[in-house]
Enzyme design. Structure first.
Site, mmCIF file in Angstrom:
data_model
loop_
_atom_site.group_PDB
_atom_site.id
_atom_site.type_symbol
_atom_site.label_atom_id
_atom_site.label_comp_id
_atom_site.label_asym_id
_atom_site.label_seq_id
_atom_site.Cartn_x
_atom_site.Cartn_y
_atom_site.Cartn_z
ATOM 1 C CB THR A 191 -0.851 -0.010 1.295
ATOM 2 O OG1 THR A 191 -1.691 -1.154 1.292
ATOM 3 C CG2 THR A 191 -1.705 1.236 1.428
ATOM 4 N NE ARG A 219 -7.932 -8.269 2.056
ATOM 5 C CZ ARG A 219 -6.909 -7.428 2.108
ATOM 6 N NH1 ARG A 219 -6.743 -6.528 1.155
ATOM 7 N NH2 ARG A 219 -6.065 -7.461 3.124
ATOM 8 C CB VAL A 220 -12.438 -4.180 2.354
ATOM 9 C CG1 VAL A 220 -11.870 -2.854 2.837
ATOM 10 C CG2 VAL A 220 -13.350 -3.952 1.148
ATOM 11 N N GLY A 221 -9.188 -4.716 3.095
ATOM 12 C CA GLY A 221 -8.233 -4.777 4.191
ATOM 13 C C GLY A 221 -8.302 -3.554 5.078
ATOM 14 C CG ASP A 222 -4.592 -2.025 6.708
ATOM 15 O OD1 ASP A 222 -4.391 -2.767 5.726
ATOM 16 O OD2 ASP A 222 -3.775 -1.160 7.081
ATOM 17 C CB THR A 242 2.229 -0.958 4.031
ATOM 18 O OG1 THR A 242 2.198 -1.665 2.790
ATOM 19 C CG2 THR A 242 3.573 -1.180 4.685
ATOM 20 N N GLY A 243 0.951 -3.783 4.357
ATOM 21 C CA GLY A 243 1.125 -5.208 4.603
ATOM 22 C C GLY A 243 -0.202 -5.938 4.642
ATOM 23 N N GLY A 245 -3.480 -6.509 5.763
ATOM 24 C CA GLY A 245 -4.376 -5.596 6.458
ATOM 25 C C GLY A 245 -5.240 -6.234 7.516
#
Length: 332
Positions: A191, A219-222, A242-243, A245
């Site tokens: 990110t 899918r949704v991350g942080d 980043t990474g 999430g």
């Protein structure tokens, strides 16, 4: 519009927890005293972002150098990577989900605690700018999917095919085995998160991504989650991540780091504690990467990660630099 002020709402709900002492919420100067107005005026403009996205920090610095706001700086800075077709983790040219759809997530936060986000949005090349429109032009914080896309069209954003020929070719190759994995520091899940302080000492942040390559649809991350992938408190500082999430969401990582700075930790100390909290919940797990960066009101910065290989770009009046961070694990 006040409904979007995350900081005011969160302050009311946590007043009993963080009300004492008052000075804990104010950055210290020499001798442990709170800063005066003159102290804050000495803060110099600065911009930092996850990874060595030097073109992004250069663009943000250009905005700051001309007297622009930190909000304009972070938006225009991350837009550079959203438009870079060679960057397969952000914006146009990002890797698709396992069904072949490129879905983008982004959020932005200003000095007053206002924030906006878009989640799982297709066909729009600059999600960060749509997120800013959500913040400024709606009573909401988040818009998702088709609703976010329709809102973008209403605001004049053009429809764009985000799946490049290279990304499509890579996806078709991936489908032969359909093995889903997150390889450490390989750009299938990274990110760009950016934090900035302008000439007035005001802080803003932005975070944008195309998410994990070949993720499940929806899918949704942080990255677009205020408090997880990004958080800014103009009295204290800001943090971004980043990474992988999912792990950042579980600890509300960026909010945690800002609160640790509120309690007196340096940006470096706060980032280190943020990673430790994640690893405490993932004992003996070594198959994922997380990186945090942070900045405080005085312009001090910090960064920390799980595995070697993470760095952050910084631009100040002294010039640009790439800053490798210390790591929780000393070898892969």
């Amino acid at each position: 519009m006040k409904r979007r002020n995350f900081l005011k709402n969160s302050t009311l709900s946590t007043a009993g927890i963080i009300s004492a002492p008052l000075f804990a919420s104010i950055p210290e100067t020499n001798n442990g005293l709170p800063p005066t107005a003159n102290d804050l005026k000495t803060v110099k403009p600065i911009v930092i972002c996850t990874w060595n996205f030097k073109n992004a920090t250069a663009k943000a610095w250009e905005v700051l150098e001309k007297g622009g706001s930190s909000l304009d700086a972070v938006e225009q800075g991350v837009m550079v990577e959203e438009a870079d077709l060679s960057n397969e983790t952000v914006g146009n040219g990002g890797r698709p989900d396992r069904d072949g759809h490129v879905t983008l997530d982004a959020c932005i936060m200003d000095k007053d605690g206002n924030c906006g986000a878009v989640l799982c949005m297709e066909n729009i090349a600059h999600p960060i700018s749509v997120a800013r429109k959500v913040m400024e032009d709606t009573p909401h914080v988040m818009l998702a999917g088709k609703g976010a896309e329709q809102f973008a069209y209403e605001k004049g954003f053009p429809k764009t095919n985000l799946l490049t020929e290279k990304a499509k070719k890579d996806w078709l190759e991936w489908k032969k085995k359909s093995k889903y994995e997150t390889i450490i520091n390989i750009e299938n899940h990274d990110t760009i998160g950016m934090l900035s302080i302008d000439k007035n000492g005001d802080i803003a942040g932005a975070c944008t991504t195309s998410g994990m390559g070949y993720k499940m649809a929806g899918r949704v991350g942080d990255s677009p989650i205020i408090g997880a992938g990004l958080f800014v408190d103009n009295e204290v500082g800001g943090a971004t991540a980043t990474g992988v999430g999912e792990e950042v969401v579980r600890t509300v990582g960026s909010f945690l780091i800002v609160e640790l700075m509120r309690q007196g930790k340096s940006p470096q100390e706060a980032c280190e504690e943020g990673v430790r909290r994640i690893m405490e919940k993932n004992k003996d797990r070594r198959d994922f990467q997380i990186g945090f960066i942070a900045i405080n009101k005085k312009g001090e910065t910090g960064g920390y990660c799980i595995h070697p290989g993470f760095s952050y770009s910084k631009f100040t009046e002294a010039g640009q630099s790439n800053n490798p961070t210390e790591t929780f694990l000393k070898s892969k």
